[in-house]
Design a protein around this motif. Structure first.
Motif, PDB file in Angstrom:
ATOM      1  N   LYS A 116       0.811  -1.218   0.000  1.00 34.11           N
ATOM      2  CA  LYS A 116       0.000   0.000   0.000  1.00 34.11           C
ATOM      3  C   LYS A 116       0.841   1.264   0.000  1.00 34.11           C
ATOM      4  CE  LYS A 116      -4.226  -1.448  -0.057  1.00 34.11           C
ATOM      5  NZ  LYS A 116      -5.241  -1.040  -1.026  1.00 34.11           N
ATOM      6  N   THR A 117       1.970   1.229   0.700  1.00 31.69           N
ATOM      7  CA  THR A 117       2.778   2.451   0.818  1.00 31.69           C
ATOM      8  C   THR A 117       3.868   2.516  -0.253  1.00 31.69           C
ATOM      9  OG1 THR A 117       4.322   1.354   2.322  1.00 31.69           O
ATOM     10  CG2 THR A 117       2.492   2.559   3.338  1.00 31.69           C
ATOM     11  N   LYS A 119       6.637   1.511   0.332  1.00 32.73           N
ATOM     12  CA  LYS A 119       7.849   1.767   1.128  1.00 32.73           C
ATOM     13  C   LYS A 119       8.259   0.507   1.885  1.00 32.73           C
ATOM     14  CE  LYS A 119       6.418   6.559   1.720  1.00 32.73           C
ATOM     15  NZ  LYS A 119       7.304   7.207   0.752  1.00 32.73           N
ATOM     16  N   LEU A 160       8.333   6.607   6.370  1.00 33.22           N
ATOM     17  CA  LEU A 160       7.174   7.007   7.193  1.00 33.22           C
ATOM     18  C   LEU A 160       7.557   6.909   8.667  1.00 33.22           C
ATOM     19  CD1 LEU A 160       4.179   5.142   5.467  1.00 33.22           C
ATOM     20  CD2 LEU A 160       4.655   7.590   5.412  1.00 33.22           C
TER      21      LEU A 160
END
Ligand SMILES: [Zn+2]
Length: 261
Positions: A116-117, A119, A160
């Motif tokens: 989803k990210t 990352k 994040l």
């Protein structure tokens, strides 16, 4: 005959011979190599975005014999020495039915977050064998840590680091999106543990039937595996979906259920 004389005779009889062939004559036809990207090993299981898919291998104990031993005074003033384990070279992950085992929901959740990210999820502490567990944190609470049975993971998301709340929201979202949990309130809904149940300085635990999430802020929850300066999350499994029972630490699962090499 002497060896030196034999050698001389051999040199006299020695004759070179040319191999003659036509320029067009080819015995082996060479094929121009073609570039092919490397096939993935079964355990790699593909990439998510730019990042390797997380597997149970990522949870291996981070102990190392290179770490210095620690001397910690207990309440009675006794000096206790803690030596770290030899890490992945010295023992396996916890076993289930003879195979190394980490609760799959942890792996799924971390891959979901990466997907989803886009990352990278950095696992700072996955499985800890009992020796590494007491090396990491000598507190009483930690003596029954679920890290020892493959039911807990500490992590943060690169990029994040200062926004752990985004990651917490994603975990909630996972339980709303995944068809397996849809319509099952006890999984879709997260509750907050009352302050009195936790240390007042630490962010309260949130949990559903299956997992709990705890956020440790910058200066909280620092232990040997979490020597970085970022806030991090601890995900813990509360309920075993397959066996349909609660997940607890047991001495047997932690101590006797790993292979030592
Ligand atoms: Zn270990």
């Amino acid at each position: 005959m002497e060896e030196a004389e034999q050698e001389k005779l051999r040199a006299l009889n020695h004759q070179g011979e040319y191999i003659i062939r036509q320029a067009s004559e080819k015995r082996v036809v060479l094929i121009t190599p073609e570039y092919r990207s490397r096939a993935l090993y079964p355990w790699e299981g593909g990439l998510i975005g730019d990042h390797s898919r997380i597997s149970k291998d990522f949870f291996r104990c981070k102990g190392s014999i290179l770490n210095p031993y620690l001397v910690v005074n207990d309440k009675a003033g006794q000096k206790n020495h803690f030596h770290d384990c030899g890490g992945r070279d010295k023992h396996s992950l916890p076993l289930r039915n003879g195979k190394e085992f980490v609760y799959p929901v942890l792996i799924d959740l971390l891959n979901y977050i990466q997907g989803k990210t886009g990352k990278k999820v950095i696992i700072t502490s996955g499985h800890r064998c009992p020796q590494h567990n007491s090396y990491v944190d000598q507190s009483i609470v930690n003596q029954s840590s679920k890290h020892m049975v493959g039911a807990a993971v500490d992590f943060y998301v690169q990029g994040l680091e200062q926004r752990p709340e985004i990651v917490i929201d994603l975990i909630r979202q996972y339980y709303k999106e995944n068809p397996f949990y849809q319509g099952k309130k006890e999984f879709e809904q997260f509750l907050t543990m009352q302050k009195s149940d936790t240390s007042p300085t630490i962010t309260p635990l949130i949990y559903n039937r299956e997992v709990s999430i705890r956020l440790y802020k910058k200066n909280e929850g620092r232990n040997f595996d979490n020597r970085h300066n970022y806030p991090y999350l601890t995900l813990m499994v509360r309920y075993d979906r397959d066996e349909k029972k609660g997940v607890v630490y047991t001495w047997h699962d932690a101590e006797r259920n790993i292979l030592r090499y």
